[in-house]
Design a protein around this motif. Structure first.
Motif, PDB file in Angstrom:
ATOM      1  N   VAL A   1     -26.233  -4.584 -55.224  1.00 17.76           N
ATOM      2  CA  VAL A   1     -25.707  -5.731 -55.970  1.00 17.76           C
ATOM      3  C   VAL A   1     -26.817  -6.574 -56.588  1.00 17.76           C
ATOM      4  CG1 VAL A   1     -23.602  -5.824 -54.599  1.00 17.76           C
ATOM      5  CG2 VAL A   1     -25.592  -7.144 -53.870  1.00 17.76           C
ATOM      6  N   ASP A   2     -28.026  -6.051 -56.609  1.00 12.52           N
ATOM      7  CA  ASP A   2     -29.140  -6.743 -57.249  1.00 12.52           C
ATOM      8  C   ASP A   2     -28.940  -6.675 -58.758  1.00 12.52           C
ATOM      9  OD1 ASP A   2     -31.529  -7.962 -57.779  1.00 12.52           O
ATOM     10  OD2 ASP A   2     -32.753  -6.182 -57.421  1.00 12.52           O
ATOM     11  N   ARG A   3     -28.806  -7.816 -59.409  1.00  7.57           N
ATOM     12  CA  ARG A   3     -28.408  -7.861 -60.811  1.00  7.57           C
ATOM     13  C   ARG A   3     -29.547  -8.323 -61.711  1.00  7.57           C
ATOM     14  NH1 ARG A   3     -23.866  -9.556 -57.982  1.00  7.57           N
ATOM     15  NH2 ARG A   3     -21.974  -8.358 -58.453  1.00  7.57           N
ATOM     16  N   TYR A   4     -29.623  -7.673 -62.851  1.00  7.87           N
ATOM     17  CA  TYR A   4     -30.611  -8.050 -63.860  1.00  7.87           C
ATOM     18  C   TYR A   4     -30.459  -9.513 -64.257  1.00  7.87           C
ATOM     19  CZ  TYR A   4     -32.335  -8.784 -68.618  1.00  7.87           C
ATOM     20  OH  TYR A   4     -32.916  -9.305 -69.743  1.00  7.87           O
ATOM     21  N   SER A   5     -29.242  -9.952 -64.553  1.00  4.21           N
ATOM     22  CA  SER A   5     -29.018 -11.316 -65.032  1.00  4.21           C
ATOM     23  C   SER A   5     -29.489 -12.339 -64.008  1.00  4.21           C
ATOM     24  CB  SER A   5     -27.536 -11.534 -65.351  1.00  4.21           C
ATOM     25  OG  SER A   5     -26.740 -11.325 -64.196  1.00  4.21           O
ATOM     26  N   GLU A   6     -29.298 -12.044 -62.725  1.00  6.09           N
ATOM     27  CA  GLU A   6     -29.707 -12.986 -61.688  1.00  6.09           C
ATOM     28  C   GLU A   6     -31.221 -12.971 -61.499  1.00  6.09           C
ATOM     29  OE1 GLU A   6     -27.338 -11.876 -58.360  1.00  6.09           O
ATOM     30  OE2 GLU A   6     -25.512 -12.775 -59.186  1.00  6.09           O
TER      31      GLU A   6
ATOM     32  N   ARG B   1     -16.897 -10.137 -55.208  1.00  5.77           N
ATOM     33  CA  ARG B   1     -18.046  -9.235 -55.315  1.00  5.77           C
ATOM     34  C   ARG B   1     -18.146  -8.277 -54.133  1.00  5.77           C
ATOM     35  NH1 ARG B   1     -22.758 -13.437 -57.445  1.00  5.77           N
ATOM     36  NH2 ARG B   1     -21.766 -13.958 -59.432  1.00  5.77           N
TER      37      ARG B   1
END
Length: 239
Positions: free
Chosen positions: A217-222, A163
């Motif tokens: 890197v802020d992710r919707y899924s997380e 990542r």
């Protein structure tokens, strides 16, 4: 003022010293950008180490705070506890760094096991910290024969898996044994100029992204998973 006195092959008037103020509107962070360098051979005269050391000099001249991990004594992954001194050192450096540079020889058409072992010891997540996510990465390789890109291409896949924000440029030095003098310094050549290109780009991308990496890197899924966990905790009956 940048000091290029230890870089005799560099033309200082042609080097673009990266300026964070030109890359984003926000003021640059107060500390120098922090870089960790890894190399992939334990030979007494390791050309991947010599190339990494040349990159370290350039990064320092461009204002970076540079650390190099020396992998001698690092156990094979899972062959020792993660409390081993070399593992602890490597993981602490990975957390400290804002960008990395990996340099491997090409051996049997691939990166070396030593380089891969170092990455395998760095977890994707360590407690609440992700040691590599959102950090920049530059890739270099040395070749014993003609120029090849197998190792850098493999490391690029690995960097994406970790990542990391892997910069577009990369360096592959053919017949590396011809490119270093008896003083272990890299000779002037188009290969050397490409190394300068890669280092400049690594510093620029690090200055551009380090302060906003958590947002990038802020992710919707997380976020969705975190909200679901919070909801389940709230729904638990109190005792």
């Amino acid at each position: 003022m940048s000091d290029f006195s230890d870089l005799p092959h560099v033309q200082p008037d042609l080097v673009q010293v990266p300026d964070g103020a030109q890359l984003r509107a926000a003021a640059p962070a107060a500390h120098a950008p922090r870089f960790l360098l890894l190399y992939g051979s334990l030979r007494p005269r390791s050309f991947s180490r010599l190339l990494a050391e040349e990159a370290a000099r350039l990064l320092t001249a461009l204002g970076g705070d540079v650390r190099m991990f020396h992998p001698g004594g690092l156990p094979l992954p899972d062959d020792a506890p993660d409390t081993h001194a070399k593992v602890v050192e490597l993981r602490a450096l990975a957390q400290w760094a804002e960008g990395m540079l990996w340099c491997s020889p090409e051996r049997h058409g691939a990166m070396t096991g030593l380089l891969k072992a170092q990455i395998d010891w760095i977890p994707l997540a360590q407690g609440a910290v992700r040691p590599t996510q959102g950090k920049t990465l530059a890739l270099m390789q040395v070749c014993g024969g003609s120029q090849s890109f197998n190792a850098v291409n493999q490391m690029r896949v690995l960097g994406r898996w970790m990542r990391m924000l892997t910069i577009p440029n990369q360096s592959s030095v053919a017949k590396a044994y011809q490119e270093f003098g008896e003083d272990d310094r890299m000779k002037p050549s188009p290969y050397y100029d490409r190394v300068v290109d890669v280092v400049e780009e690594l510093v620029k991308f690090t200055l551009l992204t380090r302060d906003v990496a958590p947002y990038l890197v802020d992710r919707y899924s997380e976020r969705k998973e975190a909200a679901a966990q919070l909801s389940r905790r709230v729904a638990l009956p109190s005792l």
